[in-house]
Design a protein around this motif. Sequence first.
Motif, PDB file in Angstrom:
ATOM      1  N   PHE A 116      93.071 -26.972  58.961  1.00  0.00           N
ATOM      2  CA  PHE A 116      94.000 -27.930  59.550  1.00  0.00           C
ATOM      3  C   PHE A 116      95.360 -27.998  58.864  1.00  0.00           C
ATOM      4  O   PHE A 116      96.288 -28.586  59.404  1.00  0.00           O
ATOM      5  CB  PHE A 116      93.384 -29.337  59.548  1.00  0.00           C
ATOM      6  N   CYS A 117      95.467 -27.467  57.665  1.00  0.00           N
ATOM      7  CA  CYS A 117      96.743 -27.543  56.950  1.00  0.00           C
ATOM      8  C   CYS A 117      96.918 -26.296  56.095  1.00  0.00           C
ATOM      9  O   CYS A 117      96.041 -25.446  56.031  1.00  0.00           O
ATOM     10  CB  CYS A 117      96.823 -28.824  56.113  1.00  0.00           C
ATOM     11  N   SER A 118      98.050 -26.205  55.426  1.00  0.00           N
ATOM     12  CA  SER A 118      98.339 -25.022  54.615  1.00  0.00           C
ATOM     13  C   SER A 118      97.334 -24.888  53.472  1.00  0.00           C
ATOM     14  O   SER A 118      96.726 -25.863  53.041  1.00  0.00           O
ATOM     15  CB  SER A 118      99.752 -25.114  54.041  1.00  0.00           C
ATOM     16  N   TYR A 119      97.190 -23.672  52.974  1.00  0.00           N
ATOM     17  CA  TYR A 119      96.228 -23.428  51.909  1.00  0.00           C
ATOM     18  C   TYR A 119      96.578 -24.201  50.636  1.00  0.00           C
ATOM     19  O   TYR A 119      95.686 -24.586  49.880  1.00  0.00           O
ATOM     20  CB  TYR A 119      96.053 -21.933  51.632  1.00  0.00           C
ATOM     21  N   LEU A 120      97.849 -24.459  50.385  1.00  0.00           N
ATOM     22  CA  LEU A 120      98.227 -25.205  49.177  1.00  0.00           C
ATOM     23  C   LEU A 120      97.814 -26.679  49.278  1.00  0.00           C
ATOM     24  O   LEU A 120      97.346 -27.267  48.300  1.00  0.00           O
ATOM     25  CB  LEU A 120      99.722 -25.079  48.919  1.00  0.00           C
ATOM     26  N   ILE A 121      97.968 -27.259  50.451  1.00  0.00           N
ATOM     27  CA  ILE A 121      97.532 -28.645  50.652  1.00  0.00           C
ATOM     28  C   ILE A 121      96.012 -28.717  50.634  1.00  0.00           C
ATOM     29  O   ILE A 121      95.423 -29.604  50.006  1.00  0.00           O
ATOM     30  CB  ILE A 121      98.121 -29.217  51.959  1.00  0.00           C
ATOM     31  N   ALA A 122      95.359 -27.768  51.288  1.00  0.00           N
ATOM     32  CA  ALA A 122      93.892 -27.716  51.282  1.00  0.00           C
ATOM     33  C   ALA A 122      93.371 -27.573  49.856  1.00  0.00           C
ATOM     34  O   ALA A 122      92.379 -28.206  49.469  1.00  0.00           O
ATOM     35  CB  ALA A 122      93.402 -26.558  52.146  1.00  0.00           C
ATOM     36  N   ASN A 123      94.040 -26.762  49.064  1.00  0.00           N
ATOM     37  CA  ASN A 123      93.634 -26.559  47.676  1.00  0.00           C
ATOM     38  C   ASN A 123      93.808 -27.834  46.854  1.00  0.00           C
ATOM     39  O   ASN A 123      93.013 -28.126  45.962  1.00  0.00           O
ATOM     40  CB  ASN A 123      94.439 -25.408  47.069  1.00  0.00           C
ATOM     41  N   THR A 124      94.830 -28.609  47.153  1.00  0.00           N
ATOM     42  CA  THR A 124      95.059 -29.872  46.446  1.00  0.00           C
ATOM     43  C   THR A 124      93.954 -30.880  46.759  1.00  0.00           C
ATOM     44  O   THR A 124      93.419 -31.527  45.845  1.00  0.00           O
ATOM     45  CB  THR A 124      96.441 -30.450  46.808  1.00  0.00           C
ATOM     46  N   PHE A 125      93.586 -31.013  48.026  1.00  0.00           N
ATOM     47  CA  PHE A 125      92.460 -31.895  48.380  1.00  0.00           C
ATOM     48  C   PHE A 125      91.173 -31.424  47.711  1.00  0.00           C
ATOM     49  O   PHE A 125      90.397 -32.228  47.191  1.00  0.00           O
ATOM     50  CB  PHE A 125      92.262 -31.949  49.903  1.00  0.00           C
ATOM     51  N   ALA A 126      90.943 -30.124  47.742  1.00  0.00           N
ATOM     52  CA  ALA A 126      89.734 -29.561  47.138  1.00  0.00           C
ATOM     53  C   ALA A 126      89.708 -29.839  45.634  1.00  0.00           C
ATOM     54  O   ALA A 126      88.665 -30.205  45.079  1.00  0.00           O
ATOM     55  CB  ALA A 126      89.664 -28.057  47.402  1.00  0.00           C
ATOM     56  N   TRP A 127      90.843 -29.678  44.990  1.00  0.00           N
ATOM     57  CA  TRP A 127      90.933 -29.949  43.552  1.00  0.00           C
ATOM     58  C   TRP A 127      90.597 -31.407  43.260  1.00  0.00           C
ATOM     59  O   TRP A 127      89.773 -31.699  42.390  1.00  0.00           O
ATOM     60  CB  TRP A 127      92.335 -29.616  43.036  1.00  0.00           C
ATOM     61  N   PHE A 128      91.229 -32.320  43.971  1.00  0.00           N
ATOM     62  CA  PHE A 128      91.056 -33.743  43.704  1.00  0.00           C
ATOM     63  C   PHE A 128      89.596 -34.169  43.861  1.00  0.00           C
ATOM     64  O   PHE A 128      89.028 -34.820  42.976  1.00  0.00           O
ATOM     65  CB  PHE A 128      91.959 -34.574  44.618  1.00  0.00           C
ATOM     66  N   LEU A 129      88.978 -33.823  44.970  1.00  0.00           N
ATOM     67  CA  LEU A 129      87.596 -34.245  45.200  1.00  0.00           C
ATOM     68  C   LEU A 129      86.616 -33.571  44.242  1.00  0.00           C
ATOM     69  O   LEU A 129      85.667 -34.196  43.772  1.00  0.00           O
ATOM     70  CB  LEU A 129      87.205 -33.990  46.649  1.00  0.00           C
ATOM     71  N   SER A 130      86.849 -32.325  43.913  1.00  0.00           N
ATOM     72  CA  SER A 130      85.947 -31.644  42.981  1.00  0.00           C
ATOM     73  C   SER A 130      86.125 -32.148  41.548  1.00  0.00           C
ATOM     74  O   SER A 130      85.163 -32.183  40.781  1.00  0.00           O
ATOM     75  CB  SER A 130      86.114 -30.126  43.062  1.00  0.00           C
ATOM     76  N   VAL A 131      87.321 -32.568  41.179  1.00  0.00           N
ATOM     77  CA  VAL A 131      87.532 -33.128  39.841  1.00  0.00           C
ATOM     78  C   VAL A 131      86.800 -34.464  39.702  1.00  0.00           C
ATOM     79  O   VAL A 131      86.187 -34.734  38.662  1.00  0.00           O
ATOM     80  CB  VAL A 131      89.038 -33.275  39.515  1.00  0.00           C
ATOM     81  N   LEU A 132      86.814 -35.278  40.724  1.00  0.00           N
ATOM     82  CA  LEU A 132      86.045 -36.531  40.678  1.00  0.00           C
ATOM     83  C   LEU A 132      84.555 -36.234  40.482  1.00  0.00           C
ATOM     84  O   LEU A 132      83.885 -36.858  39.650  1.00  0.00           O
ATOM     85  CB  LEU A 132      86.257 -37.335  41.955  1.00  0.00           C
ATOM     86  N   PHE A 133      84.048 -35.297  41.249  1.00  0.00           N
ATOM     87  CA  PHE A 133      82.647 -34.892  41.132  1.00  0.00           C
ATOM     88  C   PHE A 133      82.365 -34.331  39.732  1.00  0.00           C
ATOM     89  O   PHE A 133      81.366 -34.683  39.098  1.00  0.00           O
ATOM     90  CB  PHE A 133      82.323 -33.851  42.210  1.00  0.00           C
ATOM     91  N   ALA A 134      83.246 -33.482  39.247  1.00  0.00           N
ATOM     92  CA  ALA A 134      83.055 -32.835  37.944  1.00  0.00           C
ATOM     93  C   ALA A 134      83.076 -33.841  36.796  1.00  0.00           C
ATOM     94  O   ALA A 134      82.299 -33.719  35.848  1.00  0.00           O
ATOM     95  CB  ALA A 134      84.130 -31.770  37.715  1.00  0.00           C
ATOM     96  N   TYR A 135      83.948 -34.828  36.873  1.00  0.00           N
ATOM     97  CA  TYR A 135      84.020 -35.808  35.788  1.00  0.00           C
ATOM     98  C   TYR A 135      82.689 -36.530  35.621  1.00  0.00           C
ATOM     99  O   TYR A 135      82.163 -36.637  34.519  1.00  0.00           O
ATOM    100  CB  TYR A 135      85.147 -36.818  36.022  1.00  0.00           C
ATOM    101  N   VAL A 136      82.137 -36.988  36.716  1.00  0.00           N
ATOM    102  CA  VAL A 136      80.870 -37.727  36.650  1.00  0.00           C
ATOM    103  C   VAL A 136      79.746 -36.827  36.147  1.00  0.00           C
ATOM    104  O   VAL A 136      79.000 -37.195  35.232  1.00  0.00           O
ATOM    105  CB  VAL A 136      80.514 -38.331  38.030  1.00  0.00           C
ATOM    106  N   THR A 137      79.610 -35.641  36.706  1.00  0.00           N
ATOM    107  CA  THR A 137      78.501 -34.768  36.303  1.00  0.00           C
ATOM    108  C   THR A 137      78.674 -34.259  34.874  1.00  0.00           C
ATOM    109  O   THR A 137      77.692 -34.171  34.128  1.00  0.00           O
ATOM    110  CB  THR A 137      78.345 -33.579  37.266  1.00  0.00           C
ATOM    111  N   ASN A 138      79.893 -33.934  34.478  1.00  0.00           N
ATOM    112  CA  ASN A 138      80.129 -33.466  33.108  1.00  0.00           C
ATOM    113  C   ASN A 138      79.829 -34.561  32.096  1.00  0.00           C
ATOM    114  O   ASN A 138      79.212 -34.323  31.074  1.00  0.00           O
ATOM    115  CB  ASN A 138      81.566 -32.976  32.933  1.00  0.00           C
ATOM    116  N   LYS A 139      80.282 -35.754  32.396  1.00  0.00           N
ATOM    117  CA  LYS A 139      80.093 -36.869  31.477  1.00  0.00           C
ATOM    118  C   LYS A 139      78.614 -37.209  31.320  1.00  0.00           C
ATOM    119  O   LYS A 139      78.119 -37.378  30.210  1.00  0.00           O
ATOM    120  CB  LYS A 139      80.855 -38.097  31.968  1.00  0.00           C
ATOM    121  N   LEU A 140      77.903 -37.310  32.430  1.00  0.00           N
ATOM    122  CA  LEU A 140      76.526 -37.779  32.383  1.00  0.00           C
ATOM    123  C   LEU A 140      75.512 -36.703  32.013  1.00  0.00           C
ATOM    124  O   LEU A 140      74.592 -36.965  31.236  1.00  0.00           O
ATOM    125  CB  LEU A 140      76.139 -38.392  33.741  1.00  0.00           C
TER     126      LEU A 140
END
Length: 138
Positions: free
Chosen positions: A39-63
């Motif tokens: 639906f959008c450019s690869y750079l915008i798609a990559n930014t959304f992907a980064w943000f959501l995966s970082v939230l996931f990664a923080y919780v799993t890495n920490k715990l």
Amino acid sequence: MGQQLQHLWHRYKSVLAYLFFGGLTTVVNYLVFWIFNMFCSYLIANTFAWFLSVLFAYVTNKLWVFDAKTPTVRARLKEATSFFGFRLLSYFVDQGIMIVGISFLHGNDLIVKLIDQVLIVVLNWFFSKLFIFKDRDV
């Protein structure tokens, strides 16, 4: 034999857990990228992907990966700031790989993203192990 396996597990537990949860984080990143890239450019798609995966990664890495104990609000804030700061650094590397692979080398978006994620997982492991989830006195 049992003691040897137990010794190996304790010795490599964080690496194995990181590979497992890093793999899941990569799946989150890749799927979000794939969906948004329709639906959008690869750079915008990559930014959304980064943000959501970082939230996931923080919780799993920490715990589950580094079993980080942060007893105070100040320590948790410092840890979270450090985590997101280093991930922001890897975000710029991520975007750079995507730009070179897609815009300059004209690679397939999804193949470039897959190669990109392998490199980013390794980079993020070093950041997490060496700088973020280390023992703190704060």
